[in-house]
Design a protein around this motif. Sequence first.
Motif, short mmCIF file in Angstrom:
data_model
loop_
_atom_site.label_atom_id
_atom_site.label_comp_id
_atom_site.label_asym_id
_atom_site.label_seq_id
_atom_site.Cartn_x
_atom_site.Cartn_y
_atom_site.Cartn_z
N SER A 51 -1.96 2.06 0.99
CA SER A 51 -1.14 3.73 0.44
C SER A 51 -1.88 4.00 1.33
N TRP B 265 -1.33 6.68 3.73
CA TRP B 265 -1.22 8.21 3.66
C TRP B 265 -2.27 9.02 4.86
N TYR C 17 2.61 12.48 -1.02
CA TYR C 17 2.20 12.59 -2.89
C TYR C 17 2.80 11.46 -3.54
N LYS C 18 3.92 10.91 -2.83
CA LYS C 18 4.42 10.10 -3.30
C LYS C 18 4.01 8.42 -2.94
N ARG D 223 0.57 9.02 -5.13
CA ARG D 223 0.85 8.31 -6.84
C ARG D 223 0.29 7.08 -6.76
N PHE E 148 -3.56 6.61 -6.07
CA PHE E 148 -4.29 6.20 -7.69
C PHE E 148 -3.78 5.26 -8.65
N LEU E 149 -2.70 4.55 -8.24
CA LEU E 149 -2.49 4.06 -9.74
C LEU E 149 -2.91 2.77 -9.38
#
Length: 252
Positions: free
Chosen positions: A192, A196, A218-219, A222, A225-226
Motif C-alpha cells: 500500500s 501510495w 484515500y483507498k 485505508r 493504516f489497517l
Amino acid sequence: MVTDNAQIFTGEELKQLSIKLKSFQKETSHQLVILTIEDLNNEPIEDYAYKTFEVNKIGQKNKDNGILLVIAKEDKKVRIEVGYGLEPIITDVIASRIIRNILTPEFTKGNYFLGADAAINSLIHELSPAQPASRQNYEVPPTTEPMASSTMETDISSAVRKDSLKTTFGKYVFSTALMAFLVLSLCSIKVSFNAWVMTLVGAFTNKVSFSRVFGYAYKIGRLFFLGFIIFTFMIFTLLALLFDVYPNRFFF
C-alpha cells in the motif's frame, strides 16, 4: 515444603528445613518451597522453575505469595522463582544476590544444607522488613511434627512433565500464527505504501489527474493504516506472549 529428589539433604536436615518453612508460612502466610532435582534434561531452569511453580500453585491464590527454590544438582544451577505478589519485595536483583553471595559459595564447597538454609534465612529476612536484623537467624519453635510424605514429590515431577509439552507447544504454535499475521501485515503495509508513492508520483508528473489521485490515495491509505494497526497489535501480542513464557527476563 521440601522435595529432595536429588537427595542432597539428610533426614534431619530435611526435618529442620520443613519445620522452619512451615513455621514461617503459619506466621506470615508466605509459602516458601524447596525442590531439588538431579538434572534439567537440557531444559532452561527458568522454564522448569516457572512451570513447576504454576503447576503446584505455590502460595495463596488471591495473594500469589509463594517462592520456589529450585536446585539442579548435576547442572549446578539454582533458581529462585517468585510469585507476582512478592516480586516488589524479592526482586530479581535481590534473588540474584542471594544466589550469588549466599547460596553459591556454600554449594561450591558441597555444603548444600548450609547454603539452602542461609538462602531461606535471607528470604525470610527480606520478607520481614518490620523485624530486627536478627530475624535473619529465624528460630523455629520446637515441634514433634513428623516429616511430610513424598506425595508432593511425585506430583511435582509428573505434573511438570505432562504440562511441559502442552503449554510450551501450544504457545509456540500460537506465536507462529502471530508471526504469520505479522508478515502479512508487513506485506500489506509495503504494497500500500508503494502504491501510495506511485500514485503521488503519477500526479506530480501529470500522468494521473489530481481528482483521481485523492480518491485512490484515500483507498490506499485505508489499506496502509489497517496493515499498520494489525502490525502494532501483533507486536504487543507477541510481547505479552513472551512475558508469559519468560516473565523473569523482563524488567520494569
